[in-house]
Motif scaffolding. Structure first.
Motif, PDB file in Angstrom:
ATOM      1  N   SER A   1     -22.818 -34.903 -36.333  1.00  0.00           N
ATOM      2  CA  SER A   1     -22.273 -35.128 -37.676  1.00  0.00           C
ATOM      3  C   SER A   1     -20.756 -35.211 -37.637  1.00  0.00           C
ATOM      4  O   SER A   1     -20.147 -36.062 -38.296  1.00  0.00           O
ATOM      5  CB  SER A   1     -22.720 -34.002 -38.613  1.00  0.00           C
TER       6      SER A   1
ATOM      7  N   ASN B   1     -19.809 -38.469 -36.543  1.00  0.00           N
ATOM      8  CA  ASN B   1     -20.381 -39.529 -37.396  1.00  0.00           C
ATOM      9  C   ASN B   1     -21.303 -40.443 -36.592  1.00  0.00           C
ATOM     10  O   ASN B   1     -21.356 -41.659 -36.821  1.00  0.00           O
ATOM     11  CB  ASN B   1     -19.272 -40.354 -38.065  1.00  0.00           C
ATOM     12  N   ASN B   2     -22.023 -39.843 -35.658  1.00  0.00           N
ATOM     13  CA  ASN B   2     -22.973 -40.581 -34.828  1.00  0.00           C
ATOM     14  C   ASN B   2     -24.343 -40.500 -35.503  1.00  0.00           C
ATOM     15  O   ASN B   2     -25.163 -39.628 -35.208  1.00  0.00           O
ATOM     16  CB  ASN B   2     -23.023 -39.984 -33.420  1.00  0.00           C
ATOM     17  N   LYS B   3     -24.590 -41.437 -36.414  1.00  0.00           N
ATOM     18  CA  LYS B   3     -25.792 -41.363 -37.237  1.00  0.00           C
ATOM     19  C   LYS B   3     -27.064 -41.645 -36.440  1.00  0.00           C
ATOM     20  O   LYS B   3     -28.125 -41.087 -36.739  1.00  0.00           O
ATOM     21  CB  LYS B   3     -25.668 -42.330 -38.413  1.00  0.00           C
ATOM     22  N   GLN B   4     -26.963 -42.516 -35.449  1.00  0.00           N
ATOM     23  CA  GLN B   4     -28.147 -42.823 -34.648  1.00  0.00           C
ATOM     24  C   GLN B   4     -28.601 -41.591 -33.868  1.00  0.00           C
ATOM     25  O   GLN B   4     -29.798 -41.287 -33.797  1.00  0.00           O
ATOM     26  CB  GLN B   4     -27.848 -43.963 -33.689  1.00  0.00           C
TER      27      GLN B   4
ATOM     28  N   SER C   1     -27.881 -38.506 -34.767  1.00  0.00           N
ATOM     29  CA  SER C   1     -28.330 -37.554 -35.791  1.00  0.00           C
ATOM     30  C   SER C   1     -29.789 -37.802 -36.149  1.00  0.00           C
ATOM     31  O   SER C   1     -30.569 -36.849 -36.327  1.00  0.00           O
ATOM     32  CB  SER C   1     -27.465 -37.681 -37.049  1.00  0.00           C
ATOM     33  N   LEU C   2     -30.174 -39.064 -36.244  1.00  0.00           N
ATOM     34  CA  LEU C   2     -31.568 -39.391 -36.564  1.00  0.00           C
ATOM     35  C   LEU C   2     -32.501 -38.933 -35.448  1.00  0.00           C
ATOM     36  O   LEU C   2     -33.577 -38.381 -35.705  1.00  0.00           O
ATOM     37  CB  LEU C   2     -31.709 -40.894 -36.799  1.00  0.00           C
TER      38      LEU C   2
ATOM     39  N   TYR D   1     -34.637 -36.569 -42.431  1.00  0.00           N
ATOM     40  CA  TYR D   1     -34.915 -37.654 -41.478  1.00  0.00           C
ATOM     41  C   TYR D   1     -35.203 -38.958 -42.226  1.00  0.00           C
ATOM     42  O   TYR D   1     -34.657 -40.020 -41.888  1.00  0.00           O
ATOM     43  CB  TYR D   1     -36.110 -37.252 -40.608  1.00  0.00           C
TER      44      TYR D   1
ATOM     45  N   LEU E   1     -32.029 -40.500 -43.821  1.00  0.00           N
ATOM     46  CA  LEU E   1     -31.132 -41.112 -42.856  1.00  0.00           C
ATOM     47  C   LEU E   1     -31.758 -42.372 -42.258  1.00  0.00           C
ATOM     48  O   LEU E   1     -31.069 -43.379 -42.030  1.00  0.00           O
ATOM     49  CB  LEU E   1     -30.786 -40.110 -41.757  1.00  0.00           C
ATOM     50  N   LYS E   2     -33.048 -42.337 -42.015  1.00  0.00           N
ATOM     51  CA  LYS E   2     -33.751 -43.505 -41.476  1.00  0.00           C
ATOM     52  C   LYS E   2     -33.631 -44.679 -42.443  1.00  0.00           C
ATOM     53  O   LYS E   2     -33.361 -45.823 -42.037  1.00  0.00           O
ATOM     54  CB  LYS E   2     -35.218 -43.160 -41.223  1.00  0.00           C
TER      55      LYS E   2
ATOM     56  N   GLU F   1     -31.331 -45.160 -44.587  1.00  0.00           N
ATOM     57  CA  GLU F   1     -29.930 -45.604 -44.599  1.00  0.00           C
ATOM     58  C   GLU F   1     -29.627 -46.519 -43.431  1.00  0.00           C
ATOM     59  O   GLU F   1     -28.895 -47.517 -43.560  1.00  0.00           O
ATOM     60  CB  GLU F   1     -29.029 -44.371 -44.554  1.00  0.00           C
ATOM     61  N   LEU F   2     -30.202 -46.217 -42.255  1.00  0.00           N
ATOM     62  CA  LEU F   2     -29.896 -46.981 -41.055  1.00  0.00           C
ATOM     63  C   LEU F   2     -30.747 -48.234 -40.897  1.00  0.00           C
ATOM     64  O   LEU F   2     -30.288 -49.234 -40.314  1.00  0.00           O
ATOM     65  CB  LEU F   2     -30.092 -46.095 -39.816  1.00  0.00           C
TER      66      LEU F   2
END
Length: 367
Positions: free
Chosen positions: A323, A326-329, A331-332, A358, A361-362, A364-365
């Protein structure tokens, strides 16, 4: 009228039989779990049962378990995207690309436009500009998930570069080819191009380039199941070269790759040891950029090893680090596995909360 002893015994037997069968029928008759059926038409003689009994409604815990069953298939896509994210970090432009920025103004918007730009340089027999553009076209295609065009452009870049004596750029294109082929699981070709890159690195006498080449060779060999050779390539060749170059980030990455090779062999204790070395080095050199992935891999190894309580702590730590970056992939990926651990521990409230995070965020991505 008196009942004879024989008739009394027969009557008692019949009454007991009827009573017992009635109890059995009562026990075996379907139950109305919904409470919706109060009465039904007993005179109904049509096709089908006289009344339908619905199954009991699922409990909250069963619904949570179903949610995790439904999402299992997507875990492979998450892992693939993590590899793709790593691939993008490994790709390089040629050294001379800065000289040809004017040929990319504006940047070609699609494959056809890239082909036109490259063809113009080929017609002018400007091989240097041609391979520089072809390599950039490959990077553009990779970022846009056009693997077919990416492969074509990379091989074209190598073909044009081989018409020149620019060994540095030829090596860079071989490096890109090897990383691209590793991502797509073409391990034999990946090793071939990694060996070409290693030959260049040896001649150039660059410790860092040689170490990176050995890493590529090792990962290609591990992909082919040659684990012992891959381990030796990293432990005896890559890491000593990273030490000579004082390339600490490279050494950390090498330990991560070594851990992944042990993962493939289900050797989690060994994997954890190398990840701990990587974490200690990252902390001592203030290289925080690698910590999130190291913690994630550590937690994943504890999960595979069945050490769920420790895995929870390390996944939470990894989530905080991801977090912050800011590594969202990543984080998922962490939420995906953390929820599974909570489910294994029968901690349904935490599993449900993690599943909701989950899903958010999924969406969102990927939506």
């Amino acid at each position: 009228m008196r009942i004879t002893k024989y008739r009394a015994l027969l009557l008692t037997t019949l009454l007991l039989t009827v009573g017992i069968s009635g109890k059995v029928a009562a026990q075996q008759s379907p139950k109305d779990y919904t409470g919706a059926i109060k009465k039904y038409d007993t005179s109904f003689k049509g096709i089908g049962p006289e009344v339908y009994f619905l199954p009991p409604p699922k409990t909250e815990n069963e619904i949570i378990e179903d949610n995790y069953t439904d999402k299992k298939g997507f875990s492979k896509e998450i892992a693939r995207q993590l590899l793709f994210q790593r691939l993008l970090l490994q790709l390089k432009s040629t050294n001379n690309m800065g000289h040809f920025q004017y040929l990319m103004n504006p940047v070609p918007a699609n494959t056809s436009a890239w082909n036109t730009a490259i063809d113009n340089q080929k017609k002018a027999e400007n091989w240097i500009a041609g391979y520089a553009l072809a390599n950039e076209a490959a990077l553009f295609s990779i970022k846009n998930n056009d693997s077919s065009s990416a492969s074509k452009f990379l091989y074209e870049a190598l073909s044009l570069a081989n018409r020149t004596d620019n060994k540095d750029d030829i090596a860079t294109i071989n490096l890109n080819l090897s990383n691209f082929q590793l991502y797509h699981g073409d391990f034999s070709k990946a090793e071939e191009n990694a060996q070409k890159y290693h030959t260049y690195a040896t001649v150039s006498k660059s410790y860092l380039e040689q170490a990176n080449a050995w890493l590529l060779v090792a990962m290609a060999r591990a992909g082919q199941g040659n684990f012992k050779a891959a381990e030796n390539n990293i432990i005896r060749s890559a890491i000593p070269l990273f030490n000579k170059a004082k390339a600490y980030e490279g050494k950390i990455f090498a330990w991560e790759m070594l851990a992944e090779i042990y993962f493939k062999q289900n050797k989690y204790t060994e994997a954890q040891w190398f990840l701990l070395q990587a974490r200690d080095l990252a902390n001592s050199k203030n290289l925080s950029g690698e910590l999130a992935e190291i913690e994630y891999l550590l937690a994943a190894s504890k999960q595979k090893d069945g050490n769920y309580k420790v895995a929870v702590k390390e996944f939470i730590q990894a989530a905080e680090l991801a977090s912050n970056e800011n590594n969202k992939q990543l984080s998922l990926a962490i939420l995906d596995k953390l929820g599974e651990v909570y489910l294994a521990l029968k901690d349904y409230p935490s599993a449900d909360q993690t599943y909701k995070a989950y899903t958010q965020l999924k969406n969102e991505l990927y939506n």
